[in-house]
Design an enzyme around this catalytic site. Sequence first.
Site, mmCIF file in Angstrom:
data_model
loop_
_atom_site.group_PDB
_atom_site.id
_atom_site.type_symbol
_atom_site.label_atom_id
_atom_site.label_comp_id
_atom_site.label_asym_id
_atom_site.label_seq_id
_atom_site.Cartn_x
_atom_site.Cartn_y
_atom_site.Cartn_z
ATOM 1 N N GLY A 177 0.708 -1.477 0.279
ATOM 2 C CA GLY A 177 0.273 -0.163 -0.130
ATOM 3 C C GLY A 177 0.836 0.988 0.256
ATOM 4 C CB CYS A 178 4.093 2.051 1.238
ATOM 5 S SG CYS A 178 3.756 1.714 2.915
ATOM 6 C CB VAL A 179 3.568 5.231 -3.969
ATOM 7 C CG1 VAL A 179 4.811 5.544 -5.425
ATOM 8 C CG2 VAL A 179 2.008 5.565 -4.466
ATOM 9 C CB SER A 180 8.243 5.234 -1.046
ATOM 10 O OG SER A 180 7.878 6.640 -0.802
#
Length: 142
Positions: free
Chosen positions: A46-49
Amino acid sequence: MTIDDIRDNFALLEDWDDRYRYVIELGRTLAPMPEEEHSAENKVQGCVSQVWLSRRIDREAGEEPILNYRGDSDAHIVRGLIAILLTLLSGRTPREILGTDAAAIFDEFGFREHLTPQRSNGLRAMIERIRADARATLAAAS
């Protein structure tokens, strides 16, 4: 450093460029995460990074377990957010973690208005990951 120290330092900085620099500096204080902990199991979805949170559960006889975390990210600002989050929640019991409204504390700092929607989603995913670990640890202790 405590969350109150971070809160006090943050309040001294009025300009958001200075606040972002401070968050990045906090990220540089994170203990290095061993390469083997950069695993699929520790990766936060759920994190772009790229974000990893590794958990260690410490138990002393008759005491509630303590959840300790290490974290890392490939993005400087996100490493800083991890540093704040771990200052707030790492080294706590599952009940303490579940009793802490981490999102509200980040809102208090003003991050809701100053993070991109993608970073806000990633922050929520990190918070939820730690809360899920706390719930699972409590369930296992029952």
